[in-house]
Design a protein around this motif. Sequence first.
Motif, PDB file in Angstrom:
ATOM      1  N   UNK B 241      47.812 -44.226  -2.322  1.00  0.00           N
ATOM      2  CA  UNK B 241      46.694 -43.999  -3.237  1.00  0.00           C
ATOM      3  C   UNK B 241      45.781 -45.202  -3.331  1.00  0.00           C
ATOM      4  N   UNK B 242      46.390 -46.393  -3.416  1.00  0.00           N
ATOM      5  CA  UNK B 242      45.590 -47.630  -3.440  1.00  0.00           C
ATOM      6  C   UNK B 242      44.751 -47.760  -2.180  1.00  0.00           C
ATOM      7  N   UNK B 259      49.479 -39.548  -8.117  1.00  0.00           N
ATOM      8  CA  UNK B 259      50.381 -40.485  -7.463  1.00  0.00           C
ATOM      9  C   UNK B 259      51.772 -40.497  -8.099  1.00  0.00           C
ATOM     10  N   UNK B 457      47.689 -38.022 -14.061  1.00  0.00           N
ATOM     11  CA  UNK B 457      48.258 -39.194 -14.697  1.00  0.00           C
ATOM     12  C   UNK B 457      47.290 -40.172 -15.318  1.00  0.00           C
ATOM     13  N   UNK B 458      47.871 -41.066 -16.110  1.00  0.00           N
ATOM     14  CA  UNK B 458      47.199 -42.253 -16.618  1.00  0.00           C
ATOM     15  C   UNK B 458      47.532 -43.395 -15.652  1.00  0.00           C
ATOM     16  N   UNK B 459      46.844 -44.485 -15.834  1.00  0.00           N
ATOM     17  CA  UNK B 459      47.153 -45.766 -15.188  1.00  0.00           C
ATOM     18  C   UNK B 459      47.382 -45.599 -13.681  1.00  0.00           C
ATOM     19  N   UNK B 460      48.473 -46.165 -13.156  1.00  0.00           N
ATOM     20  CA  UNK B 460      48.664 -46.162 -11.701  1.00  0.00           C
ATOM     21  C   UNK B 460      49.268 -44.850 -11.187  1.00  0.00           C
ATOM     22  N   UNK B 462      47.349 -42.445 -11.033  1.00  0.00           N
ATOM     23  CA  UNK B 462      46.174 -41.862 -10.403  1.00  0.00           C
ATOM     24  C   UNK B 462      45.139 -41.380 -11.382  1.00  0.00           C
ATOM     25  N   UNK B 463      44.130 -40.664 -10.861  1.00  0.00           N
ATOM     26  CA  UNK B 463      43.091 -40.146 -11.746  1.00  0.00           C
ATOM     27  C   UNK B 463      42.589 -38.788 -11.281  1.00  0.00           C
TER      28      UNK B 463
END
Lengths: 277, 482
Positions: B241-242, B259, B457-460, B462-463
């Motif tokens: 994802x990054x 993610x 999700x929130x944070x890492x 994903x979005x």
Amino acid sequence: MPEQTTRLAVRKTYKLFIGGRFPRSESGRTYLVHDTNVALASRKDIRDAVVAARAAAPAWSGATAYHRGQILYRAAEMLEGRRDEFIALECGADDVDAAVDRWVWYAGWSDKVAQVYGNANPVAGPYFNLTAPEPTGVVGVVAPDDSPLLGLVSVVAPAIVTGNTVVVLAAENAPLPAVTLAEVLATSDVPGGVVNILTGRVTETGGWLASHADVNALDLTGVTDPALAAALEQTAAQTLTRVRRPPGLPVDWHADPGVGRMTWLLETKTVWHPKGV
Amino acid sequence: MPTFEYAPAPESRAVVDIRPWYGLFIDGGFVESAEGDAFKSVNPASEEVLAEVAEAGAADVDAAVRAARSAYQTVWGRMPGRERAKYLFRIARIIAERSRELAVLESLDNGKPIRESRDVDIPQVAAHFFYYAGWADKLGYAGFGGDPRPVGVAGQVIPWNFPLLMLAWKIAPALACGNTVVLKPGETTPLSALRFAEICQQADLPAGVVNIVPGAGATGAAVVNHADVDKVAFTGSTEVGRQIAASVAGTRKRVTLELGGKAANIVFDDAPIDQAVEGIVNGIFFNQGHVCCAGSRLLVQESVYDEVLASLKRRMATLRVGDPLDKNTDIGAINSSAQLERIRTLSDIGAAEGAEPWSPPCELPERGYWFAPTIFTGVTQAHRIAREEIFGPVLSVLTFRTPAEAVEKANNTPYGLSAGIWTEKGSRILSVADKLRAGVVWANTFNKFDPTSPFGGYKESGYGREGGRHGLEAYLSGADHA
């Protein structure tokens, strides 16, 4: 000795706005804008501002929507009161009036956006399934330089009305309205740390803001160099920071802004609540 | 406790006709890859090769994107919503009609128990297409602008854990909104996506609207980085994802990322313990723990720790691990040798760092990839097994004393995909759910999905959101999107 007839004006020192206070840059540097010394923010100022924004987040996002709306409306009142001062900073009367109206517009959204952007979902099962928006968290904002007051208000107000806190890099070449806006916010019950405004160079501080792991979203609206925007987006990707890219076309800051500048800074949380007796 | 012996009850695999070779699905037909590359898809429960599948290279991805662009411009992007809707309804119906075949195929290629593919995956796939079909001619009412337009060509990369369901989550909203798609299935699970391509043919879906390009990471990168892709949708690891977020920097491509996760499943002292234990088991052992939203961190209130642990171990002792096609199987095969290796590595690290593993007596088949359901007790927040996503049937057990401590521990992770709460007290559910930084919170249940319910999700983690009204947003370009 003849009596002095003209009074010497007291000048304003243009400083940063971090955690509700007006510090100088810790670096002790300034840069010159229209014969005025303006604080030149450093990496450590960015860090202090993110710490302040994070510290302010729980209370601000936990405040009632009604309360946030009251405070934003108060900011509009204070801005109206300084109308002449912003006009003297060459913001343009139309822009100043539009900026006041924009605060009012966003203030009214505080207790409505969740109704428009949330949902009760009719799932196939014995659950009350509710999707409600929540603030993303700490937002880094590069403010637009083509509209130093109206543009600034148009990127800050939608971020904070839903409970986010912001670290703003003011327009590099027109930072004085931003510092004056900080004075408006400091006198309008906006809790310290909810809005932090730094003056300086985006090329120096943008990267620190983009790479900071405690920044949840990054608004690149004011980045005019595509290469810099791409580099900042790449940096932000390492922590999966949400990124809003610079607009493809010049923005008409007087146009109806829609809800997009609020909704992109909202996470939705969906709760499956059981039904039963 | 009495033990019940079950006679084997295998689902017949005769309902699926697997061809020895599958091509890429581009512009409405199956074709060989330009370079002639291919890979094998393996049944993880037996290591038997199921089929050979053409592997899409950069030239194939380019052909697929061109087909999608052409279909977007000439047919799909300008088709009235009510007509698009009927195609999607038709697809939903065919999926339901062929559900048995799809379920068996999914279990063969993925290793998941037939009970899950039959009762969860495939019904959800059909429901998802049915749900979004209905949106296709109602988009102006969705709240994303009065005249919402499609984005264009969507490049979509999905994982191997829910092959057909993840395809549905990606393709259904994209098509409903008038976009066309190029989708890369997971490299170990391409077969149901290719069967879906046949369903598109059966539904007379116009050529080029859906293109399927099997392959590995390089194929996915070619899809994501193709200059004529307008929208990227990815479900998979946070690491990839990054990379994707970085690779689209500076473009106008829109991105959604779903993610990893390390969800807390919080059991309060007033929870109905038996029900909670079922939820704990479902939370971590559903789909062998190959679930991004798996409840992999169990947080138990100290006062009921002994009772919960004893009950959990009793329940785990009755879990049946083995043949995915057996209708009595609870836990199937690990999807691949690589994933098995990763689970083993992190498990070993858990033991080496001082946590205590426990598994029920459990006979694992000799062939195939298997891992016994495992819990670790004595886990602290510093342990790697409490921080990293294992993506396997491995549960880390932690404890807490107060609700505030539970919330703090639950949120102490870079992820924020999901969470679970077990309590009899409705007001506590809402107050704890309010404080959890996670996109989906299940109360007195876990791993529930519904097409109307947004997921993400929130944070890492994903979005973007998939599912529900919110799931449309990523595939529409309205006035609100700069």
